[in-house]
Design an enzyme around this catalytic site. Structure first.
Site, PDB file in Angstrom:
ATOM      1  CE  LYS A  81      -2.018   1.967   3.953  1.00  0.00           C
ATOM      2  NZ  LYS A  81      -1.705   3.369   4.019  1.00  0.00           N
ATOM      3  CG  ASN A  82       2.073   2.874   3.552  1.00  0.00           C
ATOM      4  OD1 ASN A  82       0.933   3.235   3.239  1.00  0.00           O
ATOM      5  ND2 ASN A  82       2.417   2.611   4.802  1.00  0.00           N
ATOM      6  NE  ARG A  93      -0.085  12.346   6.699  1.00  0.00           N
ATOM      7  CZ  ARG A  93      -0.239  13.583   7.131  1.00  0.00           C
ATOM      8  NH1 ARG A  93      -1.429  14.096   7.262  1.00  0.00           N
ATOM      9  NH2 ARG A  93       0.803  14.304   7.436  1.00  0.00           N
ATOM     10  CB  CYS A 107      -4.615   6.379  10.435  1.00  0.00           C
ATOM     11  SG  CYS A 107      -5.219   4.937   9.560  1.00  0.00           S
ATOM     12  NE  ARG A 140      -0.101  10.623   9.719  1.00  0.00           N
ATOM     13  CZ  ARG A 140      -0.493   9.538   9.031  1.00  0.00           C
ATOM     14  NH1 ARG A 140      -1.735   9.122   9.115  1.00  0.00           N
ATOM     15  NH2 ARG A 140       0.362   8.884   8.280  1.00  0.00           N
ATOM     16  CB  ILE A 166       3.510  18.212   5.758  1.00  0.00           C
ATOM     17  CG1 ILE A 166       2.721  19.510   5.697  1.00  0.00           C
ATOM     18  CG2 ILE A 166       2.584  17.024   5.759  1.00  0.00           C
ATOM     19  CD1 ILE A 166       2.023  19.712   4.338  1.00  0.00           C
ATOM     20  CG  ASP A 192       2.547   1.448   9.411  1.00  0.00           C
ATOM     21  OD1 ASP A 192       2.280   2.365  10.223  1.00  0.00           O
ATOM     22  OD2 ASP A 192       2.938   1.662   8.261  1.00  0.00           O
ATOM     23  NE  ARG A 212      -7.665   4.950   4.859  1.00  0.00           N
ATOM     24  CZ  ARG A 212      -6.829   5.252   5.857  1.00  0.00           C
ATOM     25  NH1 ARG A 212      -7.270   5.314   7.082  1.00  0.00           N
ATOM     26  NH2 ARG A 212      -5.568   5.521   5.619  1.00  0.00           N
TER      27      ARG A 212
HETATM   28  N1  EPU Z   1       7.185  14.084  10.871  1.00  0.00           N
HETATM   29  C1  EPU Z   1       7.497  15.389  11.138  1.00  0.00           C
HETATM   30  N2  EPU Z   1       7.491  16.283  10.099  1.00  0.00           N
HETATM   31  C2  EPU Z   1       7.195  15.928   8.825  1.00  0.00           C
HETATM   32  C3  EPU Z   1       6.881  14.571   8.555  1.00  0.00           C
HETATM   33  C4  EPU Z   1       6.878  13.676   9.608  1.00  0.00           C
HETATM   34  O1  EPU Z   1       7.771  15.758  12.281  1.00  0.00           O
HETATM   35  O2  EPU Z   1       7.227  16.786   7.942  1.00  0.00           O
HETATM   36  C5  EPU Z   1       7.199  13.093  11.975  1.00  0.00           C
HETATM   37  C6  EPU Z   1       5.823  12.488  12.217  1.00  0.00           C
HETATM   38  O3  EPU Z   1       5.061  13.270  13.111  1.00  0.00           O
HETATM   39  C7  EPU Z   1       6.188  11.132  12.779  1.00  0.00           C
HETATM   40  C8  EPU Z   1       7.492  10.791  12.082  1.00  0.00           C
HETATM   41  O4  EPU Z   1       8.011  12.004  11.572  1.00  0.00           O
HETATM   42  O5  EPU Z   1       6.433  11.238  14.156  1.00  0.00           O
HETATM   43  C9  EPU Z   1       7.379   9.799  10.939  1.00  0.00           C
HETATM   44  O6  EPU Z   1       6.428  10.258   9.995  1.00  0.00           O
HETATM   45  P1  EPU Z   1       6.484   9.876   8.446  1.00  0.00           P
HETATM   46  O7  EPU Z   1       6.544  11.123   7.667  1.00  0.00           O
HETATM   47  O8  EPU Z   1       7.528   8.833   8.242  1.00  0.00           O
HETATM   48  O9  EPU Z   1       5.056   9.236   8.239  1.00  0.00           O
HETATM   49  P2  EPU Z   1       4.100   9.368   6.989  1.00  0.00           P
HETATM   50  O10 EPU Z   1       4.912   9.478   5.757  1.00  0.00           O
HETATM   51  O11 EPU Z   1       3.056  10.383   7.255  1.00  0.00           O
HETATM   52  C10 EPU Z   1       4.061   6.832   6.459  1.00  0.00           C
HETATM   53  C11 EPU Z   1       3.010   5.777   6.321  1.00  0.00           C
HETATM   54  C12 EPU Z   1       2.444   5.433   7.695  1.00  0.00           C
HETATM   55  C13 EPU Z   1       3.579   4.977   8.599  1.00  0.00           C
HETATM   56  C14 EPU Z   1       4.688   6.036   8.645  1.00  0.00           C
HETATM   57  C15 EPU Z   1       5.906   5.575   9.423  1.00  0.00           C
HETATM   58  C16 EPU Z   1       2.118   6.267   4.141  1.00  0.00           C
HETATM   59  C17 EPU Z   1       0.985   6.759   3.329  1.00  0.00           C
HETATM   60  N3  EPU Z   1       1.955   6.285   5.453  1.00  0.00           N
HETATM   61  O12 EPU Z   1       3.407   7.965   7.023  1.00  0.00           O
HETATM   62  O13 EPU Z   1       1.567   4.344   7.456  1.00  0.00           O
HETATM   63  O14 EPU Z   1       3.088   4.775   9.900  1.00  0.00           O
HETATM   64  O15 EPU Z   1       5.112   6.357   7.308  1.00  0.00           O
HETATM   65  O16 EPU Z   1       6.435   4.420   8.881  1.00  0.00           O
HETATM   66  O17 EPU Z   1       3.137   5.850   3.620  1.00  0.00           O
HETATM   67  C18 EPU Z   1      -0.276   2.948   7.820  1.00  0.00           C
HETATM   68  O18 EPU Z   1      -0.002   2.385   6.747  1.00  0.00           O
HETATM   69  O19 EPU Z   1      -1.100   2.482   8.650  1.00  0.00           O
HETATM   70  C19 EPU Z   1       0.403   4.207   8.153  1.00  0.00           C
HETATM   71  C20 EPU Z   1      -0.060   5.052   9.056  1.00  0.00           C
END
Ligand code: EPU
Length: 434
Positions: free
Chosen positions: A38-39, A109, A133, A138, A140, A321, A413
């Site tokens: 998925k991711n 997301r 989720c 979260r 960016i 995850d 999802r």
């Molecule tokens: N973070 C920041 N600033 C940013 C981005 C992230 O502080 O600009 C922090 C977040 O708050 C978090 C950490 O960095 O504490 C990691 O976040 P990351 O950006 O890696 O997460 P994401 O890209 O939003 C993806 C997966 C998630 C998975 C995380 C961690 C997708 C669509 N989602 O999220 O998957 O938990 O990486 O591996 O790829 C799931 O599949 O259930 C899911 C939530």
């Protein structure tokens, strides 16, 4: 400047609600085929819209709601998409709308990958802020830091992020936190920048590597994905290609844990065992038997596994995850287990649901202390988010009596045909519309 976005927890109301009804207590036997990741897929589809000539044919795309949602978003930009089973064809030569603002954008997301993709190809994009989720704040900010470093002007107004650049110019970018999303998003934009971009403290997850491989197949020049330094030499344009997405590490881990929790003998097919090492190691530590083959893993287990401690970490650490599915297993393991969730601050909402089934768990901040109980008992519980849903299904499979899992829109999802896959392993599980 730091931008913090709060996600919206949107549940589809446009069709009858479904729930899963599980009669627990059956051992699992047989084999299960794992779908595409998925991711990885939710980033590869946006990457495909960067092709200014030829079409992309992408195989092993999972049949899940997040993908259907993203396909609708990409169509709303003017791309043509056809899907036959797990194969998706994207023609993005007709893309004519740089403004992603449908309800679907707000639901998921990964719609934020459209920012990097459109910025790379058109130097401009407007994308509504993403959902996903409800597992914590979260932000960016690291995505934005990367876009700005490449020369883009970024503004957020009325819930929409706008990015624009005369030219994107390659540079060195150090991420302050290890972020899957920021690494991929900035990599997308940098692929079509002038000159060389170096991403430092990059995420190393298998899906980051898969997206880089896909972009390279389209004509990009990316080296180092899978390490914490990624070097991207910008190219003038990308073209369509044929590609197959890697297997889903998290879906595979979920079935491995379910097999360990229920007892029995299950082979999880179509996996990359290397991606599952942190999960295999924990199951072995608990006393399960884990046999790795070239592209499958067999998990055999009898009752009486012992509790373990887990800390979620970026890859190659234990994946956040898989933390929630694992917590369901630890509820019935012997002795005390501790889970330290270091990635998301609100990823224990499912614990209250597990407690309804008799679990003995105390949550203190980012740590859950689990005292294994002899048995869980069936109850009506809800899937508070995607992986929480998987945890409740596993809890239902091991519990005495009947468990009803509601709010399974979350599960749909990310897990293709979950009830059929468990049913084929011998579980007593049905989907009921109400
Ligand atoms: N973070 C920041 N600033 C940013 C981005 C992230 O502080 O600009 C922090 C977040 O708050 C978090 C950490 O960095 O504490 C990691 O976040 P990351 O950006 O890696 O997460 P994401 O890209 O939003 C993806 C997966 C998630 C998975 C995380 C961690 C997708 C669509 N989602 O999220 O998957 O938990 O990486 O591996 O790829 C799931 O599949 O259930 C899911 C939530």
């Amino acid at each position: 400047m730091t931008y913090v976005l709060y996600i919206k927890n949107i549940v589809r109301m446009d069709k009858a609600m479904d729930k899963l009804v599980i009669k627990g207590g059956k051992e699992l036997f047989g084999s299960v085929d794992i779908g595409g990741a998925k991711n990885a897929a939710v980033a590869i589809l946006p990457a495909a819209i960067m092709a200014s000539k030829d079409i992309c044919v992408i195989e092993n795309i999972p049949q899940i709601e997040d993908i259907e949602c993203e396909e609708r978003i990409i169509e709303s930009l003017g791309c043509k998409i056809t899907r036959i089973k797990n194969s998706v064809t994207i023609d993005s030569t007709s893309l004519n709308n740089l403004n992603a603002n449908t309800e679907d954008v707000r639901k998921m997301r990964a719609s934020y990958y459209l920012i990097g993709a459109l910025l790379g190809r058109f130097k401009k994009a407007r994308v509504e802020l993403p959902g996903g989720c409800a597992i914590g704040v979260r932000p960016i900010d690291q995505h934005i830091k990367g876009f700005e470093a490449l020369g883009a002007k970024v503004t957020i107004e009325h819930g929409t992020i706008s990015v624009e650049a005369e030219n994107l110019i390659g540079t060195n970018i150090y991420f302050d936190v290890v972020s899957v999303g920021a690494t991929i998003n900035v990599m997308l934009a940098a692929t079509l920048a002038e000159g060389t971009t170096v991403l430092e403290n990059a995420a190393k997850e298998p899906h980051v590597v898969d997206v880089a491989n896909f972009l390279n197949t389209m004509g990009a020049n990316i080296k180092g994905a899978g390490t914490d330094v990624i070097k991207i030499v910008g190219v003038d344009q990308l073209s369509g290609c044929s590609y197959s997405v890697i297997p889903d590490q998290i879906e595979a881990g979920t079935y491995m844990i379910a097999a360990a929790a229920c007892g029995g003998d299950v082979t999880v097919n179509n996996v990359i065992p290397k991606h599952l090492e942190s999960i295999s190691a924990k199951l072995l530590e608990m006393g399960a038997e884990v046999i790795e083959n070239d592209d499958s893993i067999t998990v055999k287990s009898a009752k009486g596994l012992k509790g373990v401690n887990i800390k979620t970490l970026p890859y190659p650490g234990f994946p956040t995850d898989v933390q929630q599915p694992m917590s369901a297993l630890l509820c019935v393991a012997n002795g005390r287990s501790m889970i330290n969730e270091s990635i998301w601050e609100s990823r224990f909402k499912h614990i209250d649901e597990l407690k309804k089934m008799g679990a003995a768990v105390k949550v203190e901040g980012r740590v859950a202390i689990i005292d294994g109980v002899e048995r869980l008992t069936g109850a009506i519980v809800t899937a508070t988010d995607l992986r929480a849903g998987a945890a409740m299904v596993i809890a239902g499979l091991i519990a005495d009596g009947v468990t009803e899992v509601t709010n399974i829109e979350h599960i749909d999802r990310g897990y293709p045909h979950i009830e059929n896959k468990f049913k084929a392993l011998g579980a007593d599980i049905v989907r009921v519309s109400y």
